[in-house]
Design a protein around this motif. Structure first.
Motif, PDB file in Angstrom:
ATOM      1  N   GLU A  98       0.818  -1.201   0.000  1.00 37.41           N
ATOM      2  CA  GLU A  98       0.000   0.000   0.000  1.00 37.41           C
ATOM      3  C   GLU A  98       0.862   1.266   0.000  1.00 37.41           C
ATOM      4  N   ILE A  99       1.991   1.219   0.714  1.00 37.48           N
ATOM      5  CA  ILE A  99       2.911   2.360   0.716  1.00 37.48           C
ATOM      6  C   ILE A  99       3.474   2.590  -0.687  1.00 37.48           C
ATOM      7  N   ILE A 100       3.910   1.504  -1.316  1.00 34.70           N
ATOM      8  CA  ILE A 100       4.500   1.594  -2.655  1.00 34.70           C
ATOM      9  C   ILE A 100       3.453   2.019  -3.675  1.00 34.70           C
ATOM     10  N   ARG A 101       2.244   1.465  -3.559  1.00 33.89           N
ATOM     11  CA  ARG A 101       1.171   1.841  -4.484  1.00 33.89           C
ATOM     12  C   ARG A 101       0.852   3.335  -4.367  1.00 33.89           C
ATOM     13  N   GLY A 102       0.827   3.825  -3.123  1.00 28.99           N
ATOM     14  CA  GLY A 102       0.581   5.251  -2.926  1.00 28.99           C
ATOM     15  C   GLY A 102       1.667   6.107  -3.544  1.00 28.99           C
ATOM     16  N   GLY A 103       2.921   5.656  -3.404  1.00 27.40           N
ATOM     17  CA  GLY A 103       4.031   6.396  -3.998  1.00 27.40           C
ATOM     18  C   GLY A 103       3.969   6.410  -5.511  1.00 27.40           C
ATOM     19  N   LEU A 104       3.619   5.257  -6.102  1.00 30.59           N
ATOM     20  CA  LEU A 104       3.513   5.173  -7.566  1.00 30.59           C
ATOM     21  C   LEU A 104       2.379   6.049  -8.086  1.00 30.59           C
ATOM     22  N   ASN A 105       1.259   6.050  -7.363  1.00 28.92           N
ATOM     23  CA  ASN A 105       0.102   6.844  -7.805  1.00 28.92           C
ATOM     24  C   ASN A 105       0.331   8.343  -7.652  1.00 28.92           C
ATOM     25  N   ALA A 106       1.331   8.705  -6.839  1.00 27.35           N
ATOM     26  CA  ALA A 106       1.615  10.130  -6.631  1.00 27.35           C
ATOM     27  C   ALA A 106       2.388  10.745  -7.796  1.00 27.35           C
ATOM     28  N   ILE A 107       2.916   9.893  -8.674  1.00 33.26           N
ATOM     29  CA  ILE A 107       3.667  10.392  -9.834  1.00 33.26           C
ATOM     30  C   ILE A 107       2.694  10.766 -10.947  1.00 33.26           C
ATOM     31  N   ASP A 108       2.862  11.943 -11.483  1.00 29.59           N
ATOM     32  CA  ASP A 108       1.970  12.437 -12.525  1.00 29.59           C
ATOM     33  C   ASP A 108       1.992  11.519 -13.754  1.00 29.59           C
ATOM     34  N   HIS A 109       0.813  11.247 -14.289  1.00 25.04           N
ATOM     35  CA  HIS A 109       0.710  10.359 -15.461  1.00 25.04           C
ATOM     36  C   HIS A 109       1.449  10.931 -16.665  1.00 25.04           C
ATOM     37  N   GLY A 110       1.670  12.234 -16.659  1.00 26.16           N
ATOM     38  CA  GLY A 110       2.403  12.856 -17.756  1.00 26.16           C
ATOM     39  C   GLY A 110       3.815  12.319 -17.902  1.00 26.16           C
ATOM     40  N   GLN A 111       4.378  11.807 -16.796  1.00 32.38           N
ATOM     41  CA  GLN A 111       5.725  11.222 -16.846  1.00 32.38           C
ATOM     42  C   GLN A 111       5.728  10.004 -17.772  1.00 32.38           C
ATOM     43  N   THR A 112       4.668   9.204 -17.677  1.00 28.58           N
ATOM     44  CA  THR A 112       4.557   8.024 -18.534  1.00 28.58           C
ATOM     45  C   THR A 112       4.406   8.429 -19.996  1.00 28.58           C
ATOM     46  N   GLU A 113       3.556   9.413 -20.231  1.00 34.03           N
ATOM     47  CA  GLU A 113       3.342   9.880 -21.606  1.00 34.03           C
ATOM     48  C   GLU A 113       4.625  10.460 -22.205  1.00 34.03           C
ATOM     49  N   ALA A 114       5.378  11.176 -21.367  1.00 30.87           N
ATOM     50  CA  ALA A 114       6.650  11.739 -21.847  1.00 30.87           C
ATOM     51  C   ALA A 114       7.631  10.641 -22.206  1.00 30.87           C
ATOM     52  N   GLY A 115       7.663   9.586 -21.378  1.00 31.39           N
ATOM     53  CA  GLY A 115       8.549   8.465 -21.661  1.00 31.39           C
ATOM     54  C   GLY A 115       8.175   7.745 -22.941  1.00 31.39           C
ATOM     55  N   LEU A 116       6.874   7.543 -23.155  1.00 27.24           N
ATOM     56  CA  LEU A 116       6.407   6.875 -24.374  1.00 27.24           C
ATOM     57  C   LEU A 116       6.744   7.698 -25.615  1.00 27.24           C
ATOM     58  N   SER A 117       6.639   9.021 -25.466  1.00 28.50           N
ATOM     59  CA  SER A 117       6.930   9.894 -26.610  1.00 28.50           C
ATOM     60  C   SER A 117       8.402   9.861 -26.989  1.00 28.50           C
ATOM     61  N   GLN A 118       9.256   9.482 -26.016  1.00 28.03           N
ATOM     62  CA  GLN A 118      10.692   9.394 -26.285  1.00 28.03           C
ATOM     63  C   GLN A 118      11.118   7.995 -26.720  1.00 28.03           C
ATOM     64  N   GLY A 119      10.156   7.104 -26.846  1.00 26.63           N
ATOM     65  CA  GLY A 119      10.465   5.759 -27.334  1.00 26.63           C
ATOM     66  C   GLY A 119      10.826   4.753 -26.256  1.00 26.63           C
ATOM     67  N   PHE A 120      10.610   5.085 -24.977  1.00 25.88           N
ATOM     68  CA  PHE A 120      10.893   4.157 -23.895  1.00 25.88           C
ATOM     69  C   PHE A 120       9.824   3.059 -23.849  1.00 25.88           C
ATOM     70  N   THR A 121      10.222   1.871 -23.433  1.00 21.86           N
ATOM     71  CA  THR A 121       9.246   0.802 -23.205  1.00 21.86           C
ATOM     72  C   THR A 121       8.591   1.021 -21.845  1.00 21.86           C
ATOM     73  N   SER A 122       7.500   0.295 -21.583  1.00 21.02           N
ATOM     74  CA  SER A 122       6.814   0.422 -20.295  1.00 21.02           C
ATOM     75  C   SER A 122       7.736   0.042 -19.150  1.00 21.02           C
TER      76      SER A 122
END
Length: 216
Positions: A98-122
């Motif tokens: 639950e601690i880790i899930r809370g930490g992961l959910n606190a990261i803005d989803h835009g970080q994932t979109e930025a990574g995908l736009s740069q060609g990073f895998t999931s």
């Protein structure tokens, strides 16, 4: 009072401290790994994985750790040392998830979109972008849980007669009856727990401050 601080007594207590640290470190490492997997499962789009992780986390968190120790030791007939490590891993992994899930959910989803736009895998996005940032946010809560593990190992002697630090002190206590001797022995054990946990907490605070300064 000097009869308390013989080489035999100190060596006896150090053996218990070694067992305490072995259980704690093993449970902490395994719980972090398992807790991370559970957190990812609970955040998954796969409803089955999400359901399994949710049931595990909610059930385990709402059952006392003492009961898990009894179940592992008595029902499954696991030896005392592995039973201690396994029971703490089962219980702590649910809390860490639950601690880790809370930490992961606190990261803005835009970080994932930025990574995908740069060609990073999931996988690369999670390991290189999301998790490092989330870890900084959840570090204080994780450290607090680690400290709890170290303190709660003192339950193991009374529950399954595992001779960790507190258990060793209880055995020594049977040889001394004067109040000042009993007080001194308990004070020594309390000071040992305090020093270990204070050191861990202090290191985590320094690390958090260093990370904060690096972001300025």
């Amino acid at each position: 009072m000097s009869e308390l601080f013989t080489s035999y007594n100190l060596s006896f207590l150090l053996q218990g401290l070694g067992t305490t640290l072995l259980i704690s470190v093993s449970a902490i490492i395994l719980s972090t790994l398992f807790g991370t997997i559970l957190a990812i499962m609970r955040n998954s789009h796969n409803q089955l994985l999400k359901l399994i992780a949710g049931i595990y986390i909610e059930f385990v968190r709402n059952v006392p750790n003492l009961l898990w120790i009894f179940i592992i030791f008595l029902v499954f007939q696991v030896k005392s040392l592995p039973a201690g490590i396994l029971s703490f891993t089962i219980f702590t992994s649910a809390a860490l998830a639950e601690i880790i899930r809370g930490g992961l959910n606190a990261i803005d989803h835009g970080q994932t979109e930025a990574g995908l736009s740069q060609g990073f895998t999931s996988y690369q996005i999670f390991t290189l972008i999301i998790f490092p940032q989330a870890f900084r946010k959840m570090l204080p809560a994780i450290i607090s849980q680690f400290v709890t593990v170290i303190k709660d190992t003192s339950f193991l002697y009374s529950v399954i007669a595992l001779q960790e630090l507190f258990g060793k002190s209880q055995i020594l206590m049977g040889r001394y009856f004067q109040p000042q001797q009993v007080f001194t022995l308990y004070a020594l054990v309390a000071l040992t727990y305090f020093c270990i946990n204070f050191l861990i907490s202090s290191l985590s605070r320094k690390l958090a401050l260093r990370w904060k300064d690096s972001q300025v």
